[in-house]
Design a protein around this motif. Structure first.
Motif, short mmCIF file in Angstrom:
data_model
loop_
_atom_site.label_atom_id
_atom_site.label_comp_id
_atom_site.label_asym_id
_atom_site.label_seq_id
_atom_site.Cartn_x
_atom_site.Cartn_y
_atom_site.Cartn_z
N PHE A 230 -9.01 10.82 17.32
CA PHE A 230 -9.80 12.00 16.20
C PHE A 230 -9.61 11.72 15.23
CE2 PHE A 230 -9.78 15.92 14.66
CZ PHE A 230 -10.89 16.97 15.58
N LEU A 231 -8.97 11.73 14.52
CA LEU A 231 -8.77 11.18 12.36
C LEU A 231 -10.47 10.18 13.12
CD1 LEU A 231 -5.69 11.45 11.42
CD2 LEU A 231 -7.32 13.82 11.38
N GLY A 232 -9.60 9.32 12.91
CA GLY A 232 -10.95 8.47 13.00
C GLY A 232 -12.59 8.68 13.82
N ARG A 233 -12.66 9.41 14.63
CA ARG A 233 -14.03 10.60 15.06
C ARG A 233 -14.59 10.16 14.16
NH1 ARG A 233 -11.81 9.99 19.83
NH2 ARG A 233 -11.42 11.92 19.89
N HIS A 234 -13.70 11.12 12.49
CA HIS A 234 -14.56 12.20 12.26
C HIS A 234 -13.80 11.57 10.67
CE1 HIS A 234 -13.97 14.53 16.03
NE2 HIS A 234 -14.61 15.18 15.01
N THR A 235 -14.67 10.85 10.41
CA THR A 235 -13.56 10.21 8.55
C THR A 235 -14.91 10.95 8.04
OG1 THR A 235 -15.19 8.52 9.27
CG2 THR A 235 -12.42 8.33 9.85
N ILE A 236 -15.55 11.16 8.48
CA ILE A 236 -16.65 11.92 6.99
C ILE A 236 -16.27 13.28 7.16
CG2 ILE A 236 -18.71 12.69 6.29
CD1 ILE A 236 -20.26 9.96 7.95
N ALA A 237 -16.05 13.52 7.55
CA ALA A 237 -15.53 15.29 7.35
C ALA A 237 -13.86 15.44 6.62
CB ALA A 237 -15.62 15.74 9.07
N VAL A 238 -13.31 14.08 7.23
CA VAL A 238 -12.12 14.03 6.59
C VAL A 238 -11.85 13.45 4.84
CG1 VAL A 238 -9.76 13.33 6.40
CG2 VAL A 238 -10.76 13.54 8.83
N TYR A 239 -12.89 12.73 4.60
CA TYR A 239 -13.69 12.19 3.63
C TYR A 239 -13.94 13.54 2.43
CZ TYR A 239 -15.10 9.75 0.09
OH TYR A 239 -15.44 8.93 -1.86
N LEU A 240 -14.62 14.45 3.03
CA LEU A 240 -15.49 15.12 2.11
C LEU A 240 -14.51 16.37 1.84
CD1 LEU A 240 -18.88 15.04 4.03
CD2 LEU A 240 -18.13 14.30 1.47
N LEU A 241 -13.40 16.68 2.91
CA LEU A 241 -12.88 17.69 3.09
C LEU A 241 -11.48 17.34 2.36
CD1 LEU A 241 -13.39 19.26 6.26
CD2 LEU A 241 -13.86 20.10 4.09
N HIS A 242 -10.68 16.10 2.03
CA HIS A 242 -9.04 16.22 2.15
C HIS A 242 -9.17 15.88 -0.07
CE1 HIS A 242 -10.72 12.25 -0.09
NE2 HIS A 242 -9.84 12.17 -0.50
N GLN A 243 -9.93 15.94 -0.89
CA GLN A 243 -9.83 15.86 -1.91
C GLN A 243 -10.32 18.05 -2.95
OE1 GLN A 243 -8.24 14.41 -4.37
NE2 GLN A 243 -9.33 12.70 -5.28
N PRO A 244 -10.86 18.03 -2.53
CA PRO A 244 -10.62 19.42 -2.50
C PRO A 244 -9.19 20.28 -1.52
CG PRO A 244 -12.98 19.46 -1.70
CD PRO A 244 -12.13 17.88 -1.37
#
Length: 254
Positions: A230-244
């Motif tokens: 699931f994380l692998g299919r949504h890497t862009i979303a995780v990338y954009l959200l993790h730092q904030p």
């Protein structure tokens, strides 16, 4: 075709779950890396293990994997022009967000810019019938990547066998996107076309080879942990959200 052969063919043309798992593992590694970075360089927490050599190896393991896998997926995409444009738009969003937030050095020509530019460059080579498609070519491109890894610092080669590049290439800031940054160039995440296009092309070459040879090995299609995929299919979303999320959490905790 027998029932067994049909089943095997179905598996070999299904979703490549191994790729999702690799991306999921790599995005977790990236989140942990940025957590350590924020703790040390933004919040001033002393992390004895988070030192330059270790940091460099950890960072490279993340970015190189993302680029190689993005290259592998080139052969699986139905619209690489759209895929490349999406990466570039994400890269632009990251640049704007990091500039406005002003928490650290803004990201210019970061990893998503690189994946977008590499996808479009690979598409151009493919249209011109210049994209190789063999295992030896994949290995040769990976070796070439290592040879030119120092191009952003003004040289190519390894150890004592290096060639210095003309300083004029680095005197004008307009070539930073290509891999020739000026002395005043700064970025919180810098992945220009050179040398990283070679890593992407290495993956694209192997991906094209595997597709033409009938697909990946059967075990690559076996489903792994669902949460990791699931994380692998949504890497862009995780990338954009993790730092904030990390910065907000650390602000509340520290």
């Amino acid at each position: 075709m027998s029932g067994t052969d049909a089943a095997a063919q179905k598996v070999r043309t299904g979703r490549i779950h191994l790729i999702d798992s690799i991306r999921g593992f790599t995005i977790i590694s990236m989140v942990l890396f940025h957590l350590c970075y924020d703790l040390r360089f933004i919040n001033g927490v002393q992390l004895s293990f988070f030192r330059p050599s270790f940091m460099d190896v950890w960072r490279d393991s993340i970015s190189w994997t993302f680029l190689f896998v993005a290259g592998l997926m080139y052969a699986q995409s139905h619209d690489n022009a759209r895929r490349g444009a999406k990466y570039l738009l994400v890269g632009l969003a990251v640049r704007i967000a990091t500039t406005v937030a002003n928490v650290d050095v803004p990201v210019r020509f970061g990893i998503f810019f690189c994946m977008g530019a590499c996808t479009l460059a690979c598409l151009l080579l493919d249209r011109c019938r210049l994209l190789p498609r063999s295992v030896p070519a994949c290995l040769a491109l990976a070796g070439a990547f290592l040879l030119v890894l120092g191009v952003n610092s003004g040289y190519v080669g390894i150890d004592n066998w290096v060639v210095r590049l003309p300083g004029e290439l680095y005197s004008w800031g307009g070539l930073a996107w290509l891999g020739f940054p000026s002395p005043t160039f700064e970025s919180g995440d810098y992945y220009p076309l050179l040398p990283y296009l070679l890593m992407y092309l290495s993956g694209a070459t192997l991906g094209r080879h595997l597709r033409e040879k009938g697909g990946y090995p059967a075990w690559a299609y076996a489903q792994g942990p669902r949460w990791l995929e699931f994380l692998g299919r949504h890497t862009i979303a995780v990338y954009l959200l993790h730092q904030p999320i990390i910065l907000l959490a650390l602000g509340d905790l520290l």
